[in-house]
Motif scaffolding. Structure first.
Motif, PDB file in Angstrom:
ATOM      1  N   VAL A  16     -15.418 -18.922  -4.914  1.00  0.00           N
ATOM      2  CA  VAL A  16     -14.873 -17.778  -4.165  1.00  0.00           C
ATOM      3  C   VAL A  16     -13.612 -17.177  -4.781  1.00  0.00           C
ATOM      4  N   GLY A  17     -13.085 -17.810  -5.812  1.00  0.00           N
ATOM      5  CA  GLY A  17     -11.848 -17.319  -6.422  1.00  0.00           C
ATOM      6  C   GLY A  17     -10.636 -18.040  -5.867  1.00  0.00           C
ATOM      7  N   GLU A  18      -9.617 -18.148  -6.684  1.00  0.00           N
ATOM      8  CA  GLU A  18      -8.425 -18.927  -6.321  1.00  0.00           C
ATOM      9  C   GLU A  18      -7.743 -18.404  -5.065  1.00  0.00           C
ATOM     10  N   GLU A  19      -7.683 -17.064  -4.914  1.00  0.00           N
ATOM     11  CA  GLU A  19      -6.957 -16.486  -3.788  1.00  0.00           C
ATOM     12  C   GLU A  19      -7.651 -16.728  -2.457  1.00  0.00           C
ATOM     13  N   ASN A  20      -8.915 -17.145  -2.491  1.00  0.00           N
ATOM     14  CA  ASN A  20      -9.676 -17.353  -1.256  1.00  0.00           C
ATOM     15  C   ASN A  20      -9.800 -18.819  -0.852  1.00  0.00           C
ATOM     16  N   VAL A  21      -9.029 -19.671  -1.484  1.00  0.00           N
ATOM     17  CA  VAL A  21      -8.954 -21.086  -1.081  1.00  0.00           C
ATOM     18  C   VAL A  21      -7.493 -21.428  -0.847  1.00  0.00           C
ATOM     19  N   LEU A  22      -7.138 -21.628   0.406  1.00  0.00           N
ATOM     20  CA  LEU A  22      -5.764 -21.941   0.774  1.00  0.00           C
ATOM     21  C   LEU A  22      -5.642 -23.417   1.129  1.00  0.00           C
ATOM     22  N   VAL A  23      -4.523 -24.015   0.764  1.00  0.00           N
ATOM     23  CA  VAL A  23      -4.265 -25.435   1.037  1.00  0.00           C
ATOM     24  C   VAL A  23      -3.250 -25.554   2.176  1.00  0.00           C
ATOM     25  N   ASP A  24      -3.536 -26.466   3.101  1.00  0.00           N
ATOM     26  CA  ASP A  24      -2.641 -26.710   4.246  1.00  0.00           C
ATOM     27  C   ASP A  24      -2.315 -25.421   5.005  1.00  0.00           C
ATOM     28  N   GLU A  25      -3.335 -24.656   5.300  1.00  0.00           N
ATOM     29  CA  GLU A  25      -3.168 -23.385   6.003  1.00  0.00           C
ATOM     30  C   GLU A  25      -2.979 -23.624   7.505  1.00  0.00           C
ATOM     31  N   PRO A  26      -1.892 -23.120   8.104  1.00  0.00           N
ATOM     32  CA  PRO A  26      -1.659 -23.342   9.540  1.00  0.00           C
ATOM     33  C   PRO A  26      -2.704 -22.632  10.385  1.00  0.00           C
ATOM     34  N   MET A  27      -3.369 -23.384  11.246  1.00  0.00           N
ATOM     35  CA  MET A  27      -4.421 -22.805  12.075  1.00  0.00           C
ATOM     36  C   MET A  27      -3.855 -21.971  13.220  1.00  0.00           C
ATOM     37  N   SER A  28      -2.573 -22.092  13.466  1.00  0.00           N
ATOM     38  CA  SER A  28      -1.939 -21.225  14.471  1.00  0.00           C
ATOM     39  C   SER A  28      -2.064 -19.762  14.079  1.00  0.00           C
ATOM     40  N   GLU A  29      -2.284 -19.501  12.786  1.00  0.00           N
ATOM     41  CA  GLU A  29      -2.440 -18.131  12.297  1.00  0.00           C
ATOM     42  C   GLU A  29      -3.850 -17.599  12.507  1.00  0.00           C
ATOM     43  N   HIS A  30      -4.764 -18.475  12.933  1.00  0.00           N
ATOM     44  CA  HIS A  30      -6.178 -18.088  12.974  1.00  0.00           C
ATOM     45  C   HIS A  30      -6.850 -18.378  14.315  1.00  0.00           C
ATOM     46  N   THR A  31      -6.064 -18.635  15.348  1.00  0.00           N
ATOM     47  CA  THR A  31      -6.620 -18.872  16.676  1.00  0.00           C
ATOM     48  C   THR A  31      -5.883 -18.003  17.690  1.00  0.00           C
ATOM     49  N   THR A  32      -6.591 -17.592  18.727  1.00  0.00           N
ATOM     50  CA  THR A  32      -5.975 -16.720  19.728  1.00  0.00           C
ATOM     51  C   THR A  32      -4.993 -17.469  20.617  1.00  0.00           C
ATOM     52  N   PHE A  33      -5.057 -18.813  20.643  1.00  0.00           N
ATOM     53  CA  PHE A  33      -4.042 -19.605  21.349  1.00  0.00           C
ATOM     54  C   PHE A  33      -2.710 -19.592  20.593  1.00  0.00           C
ATOM     55  N   GLU A  34      -2.782 -19.314  19.292  1.00  0.00           N
ATOM     56  CA  GLU A  34      -1.618 -19.302  18.400  1.00  0.00           C
ATOM     57  C   GLU A  34      -0.950 -20.666  18.308  1.00  0.00           C
ATOM     58  N   VAL A  35      -1.767 -21.710  18.327  1.00  0.00           N
ATOM     59  CA  VAL A  35      -1.275 -23.065  18.112  1.00  0.00           C
ATOM     60  C   VAL A  35      -2.223 -23.757  17.131  1.00  0.00           C
ATOM     61  N   GLY A  36      -1.785 -24.873  16.588  1.00  0.00           N
ATOM     62  CA  GLY A  36      -2.638 -25.649  15.699  1.00  0.00           C
ATOM     63  C   GLY A  36      -1.986 -25.926  14.369  1.00  0.00           C
ATOM     64  N   GLY A  37      -2.153 -27.165  13.897  1.00  0.00           N
ATOM     65  CA  GLY A  37      -1.580 -27.579  12.624  1.00  0.00           C
ATOM     66  C   GLY A  37      -2.421 -27.135  11.440  1.00  0.00           C
TER      67      GLY A  37
END
Length: 303
Positions: A16-37
């Motif tokens: 998928v290319g380097e820019e499309n694989v993120l390491v240790d990405e906070p899930m708070s950025e990707h959930t509507t609850f806005e929480v998650g490690g």
């Protein structure tokens, strides 16, 4: 963990290319609850072929993985997710054939409803305020206001555990209340075809506006949440049981039972996943103690 400890990361980057694989990405950025490690790896394929390759690579590696739509029904733990999150937000294609509309899995369900309205196609009005993706909606047979996906789906295109792509008709999906064969078998939704009906666009818009007004009037849309926290128990309404149990406004840390609609647990500011989970468990225990009814979460837990 460093990238050197993640051989799978290098394989996924080659797909998928380097820019499309993120390491240790906070899930708070990707959930509507806005929480998650953090998720160990967060991968965003750009088309269906890449989705197939990524899923195949992850399955071959034996790593845990999770298919993410809009994160609208998800509570990710504060510790995060040990494995690979595969985000399907890239699947955004739409095609129309007479009164049938085909949407790829990453399309926002509310956008699908809006597009149907603009095209003078009726049937998706109930979905005008449901957060989440088309793929996620098929997974859980999402619904609201006496309508659900089972009413309008013709077929879905899925990726099987064997890596095959196949089309399943609505009668093959075992759709029930917040249930589907898709969830049971771990199928990956790639697209969904809706069988709609031609109607007057103004009348469709009027119905959607009415449903939107009702939703805004009754639901705490101004605060982060995952929508209705609990499934509707047979013969009861979750919100009424919670209210009658005296739990409206009950709070732990930054998570609380909404004062506007007790069927919602909301993030009132700075909530952790542990806060949300504590509120859910307390509500379940109190409602069961007082009324003998066990509330089953509609929210999915990850990590």
């Amino acid at each position: 963990m460093s990238d050197s400890d993640r051989p799978l990361a290098w394989r996924l980057r080659s797909i998928v290319g380097e820019e499309n694989v993120l390491v240790d990405e906070p899930m708070s950025e990707h959930t509507t609850f806005e929480v998650g490690g953090p998720a160990d790896l967060f991968v965003t394929p750009e088309d269906i072929d890449e989705v197939r390759e990524v899923v195949s690579a992850v399955r071959e590696s034996g790593e845990n993985y999770f298919l993410l739509g809009r994160g609208s029904d998800l509570l990710v733990s504060d510790a995060g997710f040990r494995g690979v999150i595969i985000a399907l937000e890239c699947l955004m294609g739409v095609s129309v054939d007479d009164d049938e509309m085909c949407c790829q899995a990453g399309i926002d369900l509310r956008e699908a409803s809006e597009m149907a309205c603009e095209l003078g196609l009726s049937g998706l009005e109930f979905a005008c305020g449901i957060p989440g993706s088309v793929g996620g909606a098929c997974y859980m047979n999402a619904g609201a206001y006496d309508g659900c996906m089972a009413d309008v789906l013709k077929e879905v295109r899925v990726l099987t555990s064997a890596g095959d792509v196949c089309d399943l008709g609505v009668d093959e999906l075992d759709l029930g209340y917040r249930h589907s064969r898709i969830a049971d078998e771990g199928l990956v939704v790639l697209s969904a075809t809706f069988a709609l009906t031609r109607a007057d666009g103004e009348k469709i818009r009027q119905k959607m506006d009415d449903l939107t007004h009702r939703r805004e009037e009754k639901q705490p849309l101004d605060l982060p949440s995952a929508g209705s926290t609990f499934k509707r128990p047979e013969g009861h309404f979750a919100g009424k049981l919670i209210t009658d149990a005296g739990l409206r406004g009950y709070q732990v840390g930054g998570a609380a039972v909404s004062k506007k609609h007790a069927g919602f647990v909301v993030n009132v500011g700075g909530a952790t996943a542990a806060d949300v989970h504590a509120v859910i468990e307390h509500v379940q225990a109190e409602v069961e103690r007082q009324f003998g009814v066990r509330l089953e979460p509609e929210v999915r837990f990850l990590g």
